[in-house]
Design a protein around this motif. Structure first.
Motif, PDB file in Angstrom:
ATOM      1  N   LEU A  11     -16.818  -8.510   2.019  1.00 19.17           N
ATOM      2  CA  LEU A  11     -15.944  -7.482   1.756  1.00 19.17           C
ATOM      3  C   LEU A  11     -14.298  -7.999   1.389  1.00 19.17           C
ATOM      4  CD1 LEU A  11     -16.987  -5.319   4.866  1.00 19.17           C
ATOM      5  CD2 LEU A  11     -17.598  -5.240   2.690  1.00 19.17           C
ATOM      6  N   ARG A  12     -14.405  -9.153   0.805  1.00 17.49           N
ATOM      7  CA  ARG A  12     -13.273  -9.596   0.715  1.00 17.49           C
ATOM      8  C   ARG A  12     -13.111 -10.291  -0.941  1.00 17.49           C
ATOM      9  NH1 ARG A  12     -12.577 -13.751   5.703  1.00 17.49           N
ATOM     10  NH2 ARG A  12     -12.688 -12.034   7.251  1.00 17.49           N
ATOM     11  N   GLN A  13     -14.467 -10.154  -1.397  1.00 15.94           N
ATOM     12  CA  GLN A  13     -14.442 -10.627  -2.794  1.00 15.94           C
ATOM     13  C   GLN A  13     -13.836  -9.986  -4.033  1.00 15.94           C
ATOM     14  OE1 GLN A  13     -18.570 -10.035  -4.574  1.00 15.94           O
ATOM     15  NE2 GLN A  13     -18.926  -9.148  -2.574  1.00 15.94           N
ATOM     16  N   SER A  14     -13.407  -8.795  -3.857  1.00 19.92           N
ATOM     17  CA  SER A  14     -12.621  -8.294  -4.993  1.00 19.92           C
ATOM     18  C   SER A  14     -11.626  -7.137  -4.653  1.00 19.92           C
ATOM     19  CB  SER A  14     -13.715  -7.620  -5.895  1.00 19.92           C
ATOM     20  OG  SER A  14     -14.039  -6.250  -5.250  1.00 19.92           O
ATOM     21  N   ALA A  15     -10.697  -6.826  -5.244  1.00 15.87           N
ATOM     22  CA  ALA A  15      -9.647  -5.866  -4.882  1.00 15.87           C
ATOM     23  C   ALA A  15     -10.243  -4.694  -4.675  1.00 15.87           C
ATOM     24  CB  ALA A  15      -8.347  -5.979  -6.089  1.00 15.87           C
ATOM     25  N   GLY A  16     -10.978  -4.164  -5.387  1.00 17.99           N
ATOM     26  CA  GLY A  16     -11.976  -3.059  -5.167  1.00 17.99           C
ATOM     27  C   GLY A  16     -12.318  -2.993  -3.816  1.00 17.99           C
ATOM     28  N   ILE A  17     -13.150  -3.680  -3.420  1.00 15.88           N
ATOM     29  CA  ILE A  17     -13.835  -3.978  -2.118  1.00 15.88           C
ATOM     30  C   ILE A  17     -12.645  -4.059  -0.971  1.00 15.88           C
ATOM     31  CG2 ILE A  17     -15.309  -5.090  -0.299  1.00 15.88           C
ATOM     32  CD1 ILE A  17     -17.233  -5.548  -2.568  1.00 15.88           C
ATOM     33  N   ARG A  18     -11.757  -4.724  -1.211  1.00 13.82           N
ATOM     34  CA  ARG A  18     -10.638  -5.070  -0.047  1.00 13.82           C
ATOM     35  C   ARG A  18     -10.070  -3.701  -0.082  1.00 13.82           C
ATOM     36  NH1 ARG A  18     -10.151 -10.064  -2.840  1.00 13.82           N
ATOM     37  NH2 ARG A  18      -8.117  -9.236  -4.009  1.00 13.82           N
ATOM     38  N   ASN A  19      -9.942  -2.968  -1.166  1.00 10.70           N
ATOM     39  CA  ASN A  19      -8.846  -1.691  -0.930  1.00 10.70           C
ATOM     40  C   ASN A  19      -9.956  -0.662  -0.253  1.00 10.70           C
ATOM     41  OD1 ASN A  19      -7.056  -2.567  -2.316  1.00 10.70           O
ATOM     42  ND2 ASN A  19      -7.792  -1.742  -4.510  1.00 10.70           N
ATOM     43  N   MET A  20     -11.264  -0.784  -0.336  1.00 13.18           N
ATOM     44  CA  MET A  20     -12.089   0.143   0.159  1.00 13.18           C
ATOM     45  C   MET A  20     -12.352   0.030   1.835  1.00 13.18           C
ATOM     46  SD  MET A  20     -16.011   0.420  -0.855  1.00 13.18           S
ATOM     47  CE  MET A  20     -16.403   1.907  -1.857  1.00 13.18           C
ATOM     48  N   VAL A  21     -12.046  -1.155   2.294  1.00 11.97           N
ATOM     49  CA  VAL A  21     -11.933  -1.383   3.535  1.00 11.97           C
ATOM     50  C   VAL A  21     -10.695  -1.638   4.296  1.00 11.97           C
ATOM     51  CG1 VAL A  21     -14.518  -2.364   3.238  1.00 11.97           C
ATOM     52  CG2 VAL A  21     -12.622  -3.876   3.433  1.00 11.97           C
ATOM     53  N   ARG A  22      -9.754  -1.392   3.628  1.00 13.76           N
ATOM     54  CA  ARG A  22      -8.590  -1.573   4.325  1.00 13.76           C
ATOM     55  C   ARG A  22      -8.397  -0.547   5.599  1.00 13.76           C
ATOM     56  NH1 ARG A  22      -5.236  -2.536  -0.052  1.00 13.76           N
ATOM     57  NH2 ARG A  22      -6.009  -4.374   0.143  1.00 13.76           N
ATOM     58  N   GLU A  23      -7.808  -1.091   6.744  1.00  9.95           N
ATOM     59  CA  GLU A  23      -7.662  -0.443   7.893  1.00  9.95           C
ATOM     60  C   GLU A  23      -6.494   0.383   8.159  1.00  9.95           C
ATOM     61  OE1 GLU A  23      -8.787  -2.666  11.364  1.00  9.95           O
ATOM     62  OE2 GLU A  23     -10.478  -3.807  10.155  1.00  9.95           O
ATOM     63  N   THR A  24      -5.281  -0.389   7.451  1.00  9.06           N
ATOM     64  CA  THR A  24      -4.017   0.238   7.688  1.00  9.06           C
ATOM     65  C   THR A  24      -3.207   0.312   6.324  1.00  9.06           C
ATOM     66  OG1 THR A  24      -4.198  -1.374   9.866  1.00  9.06           O
ATOM     67  CG2 THR A  24      -2.098  -0.363   9.070  1.00  9.06           C
ATOM     68  N   HIS A  25      -2.622   1.444   6.286  1.00 12.95           N
ATOM     69  CA  HIS A  25      -1.872   1.626   4.958  1.00 12.95           C
ATOM     70  C   HIS A  25      -0.493   1.958   5.121  1.00 12.95           C
ATOM     71  CE1 HIS A  25      -5.392   1.884   2.497  1.00 12.95           C
ATOM     72  NE2 HIS A  25      -6.081   2.421   3.603  1.00 12.95           N
ATOM     73  N   LEU A  26       0.470   1.424   4.345  1.00 15.81           N
ATOM     74  CA  LEU A  26       1.635   1.626   4.287  1.00 15.81           C
ATOM     75  C   LEU A  26       1.985   2.893   3.398  1.00 15.81           C
ATOM     76  CD1 LEU A  26       3.766  -1.256   4.667  1.00 15.81           C
ATOM     77  CD2 LEU A  26       3.704   0.233   6.305  1.00 15.81           C
ATOM     78  N   ASN A  27       2.868   3.806   3.628  1.00 19.48           N
ATOM     79  CA  ASN A  27       3.145   4.984   2.776  1.00 19.48           C
ATOM     80  C   ASN A  27       4.597   5.179   2.946  1.00 19.48           C
ATOM     81  OD1 ASN A  27       3.229   7.867   1.836  1.00 19.48           O
ATOM     82  ND2 ASN A  27       1.109   7.442   1.766  1.00 19.48           N
ATOM     83  N   VAL A  28       5.132   5.744   1.788  1.00 20.63           N
ATOM     84  CA  VAL A  28       6.452   5.842   1.591  1.00 20.63           C
ATOM     85  C   VAL A  28       6.978   7.124   2.807  1.00 20.63           C
ATOM     86  CG1 VAL A  28       6.612   7.729  -0.093  1.00 20.63           C
ATOM     87  CG2 VAL A  28       8.627   6.725   0.257  1.00 20.63           C
ATOM     88  N   SER A  29       5.950   7.875   3.117  1.00 29.41           N
ATOM     89  CA  SER A  29       6.401   8.965   4.295  1.00 29.41           C
ATOM     90  C   SER A  29       6.616   8.461   5.645  1.00 29.41           C
ATOM     91  CB  SER A  29       5.408  10.073   4.238  1.00 29.41           C
ATOM     92  OG  SER A  29       4.163   9.493   4.741  1.00 29.41           O
TER      93      SER A  29
END
Ligand code: PBG
Length: 333
Positions: A11-29
């Motif tokens: 689940l770490r092998q590509s940016a696409g998969i990493r993005n898909m399983v990311r648990e926490t996100h920062l947002n400008v809001s």
């Protein structure tokens, strides 16, 4: 079941998969940008211990606020440095006080940008404490008592005058006992039943406020804040602080500082269902900035990792001097 069936790296092998399983996100809001406002004209004065952070006079403020609004940051937190200070912090609750004037201006320029007013007396008192004081001498030393109940009245006046000026949210940071209840009652009585209180519920007596005290010129002239701000060693006490704020009508809870208190944030998040605010304080900003200026760390990577850690610990929003930078970094990702 384990290795070789289980392989975490799948689940770490590509940016696409990493993005898909990311648990926490920062947002400008997520961000709330602090702003220091001061008297005078043409002032845009950099704070020496916080490169990139300035004090603005009312006539230079617009450019800063425009930048914040255009980046999509939803809220600012106002701190005022008044032209006169006295024992009872009169400038904190003056109708034409610096925070009140700045609030009116910002709301006239950007009605949708939320103005949060920090409600405290330390920037406005000549002794630098967050409430009214009584001093006495003991063995040749000046001892200071910060008077709790007497200070509440002044804090209520401050909050009401900030609401009258148009503040959208009141954020009391003074750590007197009963401050949320007193301010809630005062706001309600003045007709501001709709104005939320973002309580600095869990605020530690921290060395990380050093650069702020330079910026706001609010260091205590004698003594320290240990008789009202919390002992950094105490986590269970944080539950009691937060609980009383909830009972007194707080709408949001804050933990401050944040980086050294992520454990406390997680506990508060799990125990209470109010929105949780992290305050990424001045000293936390200054440390990263200093190392970055020296070329010792990658500023963007480290600052974003720190902000992310606050979200991961449960923060719903983050007060941060990195707000504008983080908004820019997020925009190009
Ligand atoms: C006022 C107040 C302080 C901060 C926010 N509100 C300073 C203090 O308690 O000494 C610190 C913020 C920062 O370090 O960025 N009481």
């Amino acid at each position: 079941m384990g290795f070789p069936i289980v392989r975490h790296r799948r689940l770490r092998q590509s940016a696409g998969i990493r993005n898909m399983v990311r648990e926490t996100h920062l947002n400008v809001s997520d961000f709330i940008q602090p702003i220091y406002v001061t008297y005078g004209t043409g002032v845009k004065q950099e704070i020496s211990s916080m490169p990139g952070v300035y004090r603005f006079s009312l006539d230079t403020l617009k450019e800063e606020v425009q930048e914040i609004a255009e980046l999509g940051i939803p809220a600012v937190l106002l701190f005022g440095i008044p032209d006169t200070k006295d024992a009872v912090g009169s400038s904190a609750y003056a109708e034409n006080g610096i925070v009140q004037e700045a609030t009116r201006l910002i709301k006239s320029w950007y009605p949708d940008l939320l103005v949060i007013a920090d409600t405290c007396l330390c920037e406005f008192t000549d002794h630098g404490h967050c409430g009214m004081i009584h001093t006495h001498e003991r063995d040749g030393h000046v001892c200071v008592d910060v008077l709790n109940d007497e200070s509440l009245e002044l804090l209520v006046k401050t909050a009401v005058s900030q609401a009258e000026a148009g503040a959208d949210i009141i954020a009391p940071s003074n750590m007197m006992d009963g401050f949320v209840g007193a301010i809630r009652a005062g706001l309600d009585e003045a007709g501001f039943t709709h104005i939320p209180i973002m309580s600095y519920s869990v605020k530690y007596a921290s060395g990380f406020y050093g650069p702020f005290r330079e910026a706001a010129d609010s260091a205590p002239q004698y003594g320290d804040r240990k008789a009202y701000q919390m002992d950094p060693a105490n986590a269970r006490e944080a539950l009691r602080e937060a609980e009383t704020d909830v009972l007194e009508g707080a709408d949001m809870l804050m933990v401050k500082p944040s980086l050294s208190y992520l454990d406390v944030m997680r506990t508060i998040k799990d125990q209470f269902d109010l929105p949780l605010v992290a305050y990424n304080v001045s000293g936390e900003y200054a440390m990263v900035k200093a190392a970055a200026i020296n070329g010792w760390i990658d500023e963007e990577k480290v600052a974003m990792e720190i902000l992310l850690s606050m979200k991961r610990a449960g923060a719903d929003m983050i007060i941060t001097y990195y707000g504008k930078d983080a908004a820019r970094w997020l925009a190009v990702r």
